[in-house]
Every structure is written in C-alpha cells, then in structure tokens.
Write a protein that holds these residues in place. Structure first.
Motif, mmCIF file in Angstrom:
data_model
loop_
_atom_site.group_PDB
_atom_site.id
_atom_site.type_symbol
_atom_site.label_atom_id
_atom_site.label_comp_id
_atom_site.label_asym_id
_atom_site.label_seq_id
_atom_site.Cartn_x
_atom_site.Cartn_y
_atom_site.Cartn_z
ATOM 1 N N ASN A 499 42.453 45.509 45.328
ATOM 2 C CA ASN A 499 43.059 45.990 44.083
ATOM 3 C C ASN A 499 43.250 44.807 43.139
ATOM 4 O O ASN A 499 43.937 43.844 43.472
ATOM 5 N N THR A 500 42.651 44.881 41.983
ATOM 6 C CA THR A 500 42.751 43.766 41.031
ATOM 7 C C THR A 500 43.440 44.192 39.734
ATOM 8 O O THR A 500 43.247 43.578 38.698
ATOM 9 N N ASN A 501 44.273 45.204 39.814
ATOM 10 C CA ASN A 501 44.954 45.689 38.609
ATOM 11 C C ASN A 501 46.441 45.909 38.873
ATOM 12 O O ASN A 501 46.871 47.033 39.097
ATOM 13 N N PRO A 502 47.258 44.854 38.888
ATOM 14 C CA PRO A 502 46.913 43.450 38.646
ATOM 15 C C PRO A 502 46.675 42.696 39.951
ATOM 16 O O PRO A 502 46.926 43.220 41.028
ATOM 17 N N SER A 523 37.987 40.925 37.988
ATOM 18 C CA SER A 523 39.299 41.551 38.178
ATOM 19 C C SER A 523 39.753 42.235 36.892
ATOM 20 O O SER A 523 39.526 41.730 35.790
ATOM 21 N N GLU A 524 40.413 43.372 37.042
ATOM 22 C CA GLU A 524 40.865 44.133 35.872
ATOM 23 C C GLU A 524 41.949 43.400 35.102
ATOM 24 O O GLU A 524 41.883 43.279 33.876
ATOM 25 N N LEU A 525 42.972 42.913 35.808
ATOM 26 C CA LEU A 525 44.124 42.285 35.160
ATOM 27 C C LEU A 525 44.640 41.175 36.060
ATOM 28 O O LEU A 525 44.929 41.404 37.237
ATOM 29 N N ASN A 528 50.492 40.827 35.574
ATOM 30 C CA ASN A 528 51.376 41.818 34.968
ATOM 31 C C ASN A 528 52.766 41.197 34.946
ATOM 32 O O ASN A 528 53.367 40.948 36.001
ATOM 33 N N ALA A 547 38.730 37.490 34.791
ATOM 34 C CA ALA A 547 39.534 38.702 34.610
ATOM 35 C C ALA A 547 39.165 39.381 33.298
ATOM 36 O O ALA A 547 39.004 38.725 32.258
ATOM 37 N N LYS A 548 39.050 40.704 33.328
ATOM 38 C CA LYS A 548 38.797 41.461 32.103
ATOM 39 C C LYS A 548 39.980 41.351 31.156
ATOM 40 O O LYS A 548 39.820 41.331 29.938
ATOM 41 N N ASN A 549 41.186 41.312 31.735
ATOM 42 C CA ASN A 549 42.396 41.144 30.934
ATOM 43 C C ASN A 549 43.242 40.039 31.548
ATOM 44 O O ASN A 549 43.489 40.029 32.762
ATOM 45 N N ASN A 552 49.365 41.273 30.949
ATOM 46 C CA ASN A 552 50.015 42.417 30.338
ATOM 47 C C ASN A 552 51.519 42.168 30.385
ATOM 48 O O ASN A 552 52.049 41.720 31.404
#
Length: 565
Positions: A499-502, A523-525, A528, A547-549, A552
């Motif tokens: 899981n990469t979110n976050p 990775s998404e985020l 966090n 990382a895409k983001n 957050n």
C-alpha cells in the motif's frame, strides 16, 4: 638429539591437540556474539555461579524414573542435602521423573541429563496456594513447579526437559484451535463459557475467571480468601526471586501453566542455550519475563511460545513504582523467536523503569510483532537507553517495530471477526503514573514480510521521544504510522510496501527526520501529514520523483511543517 626430538615431538602432539580446541573456542566466541556491536558502549558484566564438583544422584534418595511414582520428596531431599554439604551438582539421570514442586537451594546446580524429563504432576493438590507475584502485583498463586527465593549460586543445567504439564491449567479460546482440536478438547471434560467460545479446565478455574482482580493480595486480602478459585491461579513454571548468580543453561523448559521463566528481582543471571517452548494458544505463555533484574545475559536461546518471547518488565502501576526496582544492564544476543506475541518486548508492566539494554543478532520468525514496546497510562516508569542492532525478521503478522502507549491487554493481532476501535484521544495531566518511552537506538534491521513496517503512538501529554532508526530494509503491506511523537529520526531506511497511499502517515508529531529514505517507485502518496501540532518534518537525501504525490496535509496541518532539501 634424542632429547630435542622428544621435546619437539611432544610439542607437536600437544599443538595438534590444542589447535582444534582453540579453533572450537574461537568459533564459540564468535558464535556467542562476544564482539560488541554497539560502538563506544561498554557492555554490562554478568557474574556466573561457581559450584563444587560433588555430585548427588536423585536415585540415592529413592527417586524412581517410571513416570508414575511421585518423586517430590526424593528430589527435594537431594537438593537440600547437597546445599547443606556446601553445594554441588544434583543429577537427574535417564528417565521420566514425575514430581510436584521443586524448591531450589543455594550453591546447587540441578543438572538434567539429555535423556531425562522432569514432568510435573497434573494433581492440583500438590501445589500449595502461596503469596507470590502476578504481572507485577503481589498475588496468591499456586506454588511454581520450580522456585527459589533469596538464594545465591544456583543453576539448572543439562540438555534435558522440564515439562510443566500446562494443559491441565490453561483455558483455551475456541478461535485458536481447529474444529477437530476443539472437539477433542471439549470431550476431555472441563467447562465451557456461556457463549461457547472459551474452554476452562475446571469449575474452579471458571469461577476464578469471573472474579475481578482474582488473587491480588491488596486491601487486606490474604491467600485464604482465594482458596475457592485456587485452580484459576496458574503458576509460572520457574520463578526465582531475589537470587544472585543464577545460571539457566541448555535445558528445554516447556508446557508451562503460565509464564515459562520468571527471574524476579534477581542479580547476575545468565540464560544460555535454553529452549522455551509452549503451545501457540497458551494464554500468558511467555518465554522469559525478566522482571526488576540487574545484570543479565540471555544468549543463544530459542523461544516458541504462546505470548511474548523475550520480555522485560519491572512491576505494575503503583505497586511497581513502590518497589522501585528497574530492570537494567541487560545483554540479549543470538536468540531466535518463532511464534510469540512479540520477539523482543518491553512492558507493559514497566513501572519501575527499564534502562541500559543491549539487544543484538536476533531473529524473529512468524511472531505477531517483531520489536514490541508497550505501556499505558497508570504505569508510570521510564524506559530509556535501549540499544538494538542486527535484527532479522520474517513473516511478522502485525508490526515489525511497534511503540505503543495505549496498550489494552489484548492479543496484538485481532482474531478473525474481532472489532477494535481506536482509543479516544484525550490529554491528561502528567503525574508519576505517566509512562515514558525515550532514547531508543535501533539499527541494521531486515524484515521480510509484515503487516506494517513501523508504528509509533505516544500520548498527547507524553510523546514517545528521541528514537533513532537506522539502516533498515522492511517489506510490509503498509509503511509507517507516527502519532504524538517527538524527535523521531530515520536514516537509510527502505520501506517496500504493498500500500503506497500513503507510505508514511504523521499526525500531531514534531521534529521528525528522514535522511536517505527509500520507497517504491510509483507510490501514490509519500506523506500524509495531519494535526495542528505537527511541525518540523525534515526530509533530506530523498527522491520525491518516485511518488505521484509528495505530501497531503489534513486536519489542520500546515504545508510549512514539511521541510525538504
């Protein structure tokens, strides 16, 4: 010439004899972890007991190895006679030796041969109800199968087996057995709970399970007050209290009614090459609980148990603080922990404090948690100066590394279908009952499989603080959760997560540093970040392009709280 030849010849023969021994000794030193992996730190010194060479065979006192004859009196007589003569070795030879409680005496080494088993009787009546200690509080307990108090120079050695016949004492949860195992257990007798989810070995045990603070010897309560629920008050297998110079070596300690090995307020204790073994469903079936002890070495040992593997304690709540004896100056090295709630554990009863621990070259396989540090409000106590290095983990069911100040006394991993709510976050006044976790140094960790890599959860009024996590590669389903923490430092840490979110979640924490962080490409985020109290999150030598983001910010967190370079 002849004389010179003879001298040379004798020297050659002597060298040929000594070199293999020297090689073996060098290998043993290498394997024992005698090298200090903690640069600049002087490791504690632990004194070993010394015994006379005199030996006594328990057969001399009438012991019979048929697995039927009760040998309690014979074995205790041999131990008492040995001690009275100034000490020595009491030998348990080949056979199964059925016995009731054994009481150790000063200057005695109880030596159990490899082909020998001390088997403790299932007959409850053989165990007196005595004033003892349970989970850090004075309590009535059944007399331990092996015990000793206020002794010096004692040992239990050999390669034999000590079996506590623990199945006669334990309750078992339905969810921890297969259908066929559960059916067999129920058909054996005992009592079921109203919801049919718990089996109790006797009616007395069931009654005890319904009594609040059963066995606790406070507020005028005495041992006699708990006679009706005697069967519920399970003993620990080996309890050594206030003893000096203790050695446990080579023996398999198994099938304990409760905790397996419990050194309490001892000094200079060595545990070497032991195997602590309990069924995985054994409630409170800890491997070793080192409580309020000073100067200890646990090495080259294996733990496969039903609760925590290697656990450090120092008393519970107010009673623990009154005792005021920390566990300190401890070396743990070259140990393997298989099934257990935690591989290396501190807490939750740590009210007297824990200081100056050195843990190295250990492997945890299939434990619920790897490194587990737990406490809760009311404990008080300070845990600090904890040094851990070179830890390998595989197939960790829950967290690879956990710091938690909201311990609830439950299994670390919920059973199937079990629902648990997150604790309500409130700020309390800091008092002597407020626990502290600080000054932990953990380095060189490899974990191949975990549910979560790192979990840090402090209290609003007392953050977990001053933690250094260096040089790690952790493969896990999720990354890191960090709540109510201060000065947490990660350097050269690689998180490989499903899981990469976050990858990393930070809430109401400050002074959190990431140096050389690595994580999955794509990775998404990465971060966090939440909470109005969060500040000073520093990230360096880390690529954000994977990382895409990048980050957050939620629940009042400011973008200024994240500092990158």
């Amino acid at each position: 010439m002849i004389r010179m030849f003879n001298k040379t010849h004798r020297f050659t023969i002597l060298a040929a004899m000594l070199l293999p021994l020297l090689a073996i000794n060098a290998s043993a030193q290498k394997n024992s972890g005698s090298a200090n992996p903690f640069s600049g730190k002087v490791l504690p010194k632990v004194q070993l007991p010394v015994f006379k060479k005199d030996t006594i065979n328990i057969k001399r006192y009438g012991a019979v190895p048929d697995g039927v004859t009760l040998n309690t009196q014979a074995i205790n007589s041999a131990i008492a006679a040995c001690s009275k003569k100034g000490g020595g070795v009491v030998v348990v030879p080949t056979g199964i030796w059925l016995t009731g409680p054994i009481v150790m005496q000063s200057n005695v080494n109880l030596h159990i041969n490899r082909d020998a088993m001390l088997l403790f009787t299932k007959d409850y009546s053989q165990y007196k109800l005595v004033a003892g200690n349970w989970e850090g509080v004075p309590a009535a307990r059944n007399q331990s199968p092996i015990s000793g108090k206020n002794l010096q120079n004692i040992a239990i050695t050999g390669e034999g087996i000590v079996d506590g016949n623990g199945d006669a004492w334990r309750a078992v949860k339905r969810d921890k057995l297969t259908d066929s195992q559960w059916k067999t257990l129920v058909e054996s007798g005992g009592v079921l709970s109203e919801d049919k989810k718990m089996w109790y070995p006797s009616e007395g045990y069931y009654k005890g399970s319904q009594v609040k603070k059963a066995g606790v010897l406070l507020n005028g309560k005495t041992v006699k007050d708990f006679e009706e629920i005697k069967n519920f008050l399970r003993p620990n297998l080996v309890v050594l209290e206030s003893c000096k110079k203790v050695l446990l070596e080579g023996v398999t300690f198994q099938n304990s009614p409760a905790w397996n090995l419990h050194p309490l307020m001892c000094e200079d204790i060595t545990v070497r090459n032991v195997y602590a073994k309990n069924p995985w469903y054994a409630q409170n079936g800890d491997g070793i609980d080192l409580e309020s002890c000073k100067n200890a070495l646990i090495e080259n040992s294996t733990f496969d148990v039903g609760d925590d593997g290697i656990c450090i304690k120092s008393g519970r709540d107010e009673e623990g603080r009154k005792r005021g004896k920390p566990t300190e100056n401890v070396i743990i090295r070259n140990c393997v922990v298989y099934h257990a709630h935690g591989g290396f554990v501190i807490g939750s009863e740590m009210s007297g404090g824990v200081h100056n621990m050195y843990v190295s070259n250990c492997t945890f396989i299939g434990t619920d948690i790897g490194l587990r540090f737990k406490t809760t409000r009311g404990r008080g106590g300070v845990v600090d100066q904890i040094y851990i290095s070179d830890i390998n983990m595989k197939d960790i069911v829950g967290d690879a590394i956990l710091f938690d100040m909201y311990y609830e006394g439950k299994d670390p991993v919920p059973l199937k279908g079990e629902q648990r709510d997150a604790p309500k976050v409130e700020t309390y006044k800091v008092t002597e009952a407020t626990p502290q976790f600080k000054d932990f140094h953990v380095s060189n960790v490899v974990c191949n499989g975990a549910a979560r890599a790192i979990f840090v959860r402090g209290l609003p009024e007392m953050n977990i603080a001053d933690i250094w996590l260096n040089n790690m590669v952790i493969q896990a389903k999720t990354g890191m959760d960090c709540t109510e923490a201060t000065n947490i430092n990660l350097k050269n840490v690689k998180l490989i997560t499903d899981n990469t979110n976050p990858v990393i979640s930070i809430d109401n924490s400050k002074s959190i540093t990431f140096d050389g962080l690595k994580y999955n490409a794509g990775s998404e985020l990465l971060f966090n970040i939440g909470g109005s109290k969060t500040s000073d999150i520093k990230v360096s030598n880390t690529s954000f392009t994977n990382a895409k983001n990048k980050a957050n910010f939620v629940q009042g967190a400011s973008q200024q709280s994240l500092i990158t370079n």
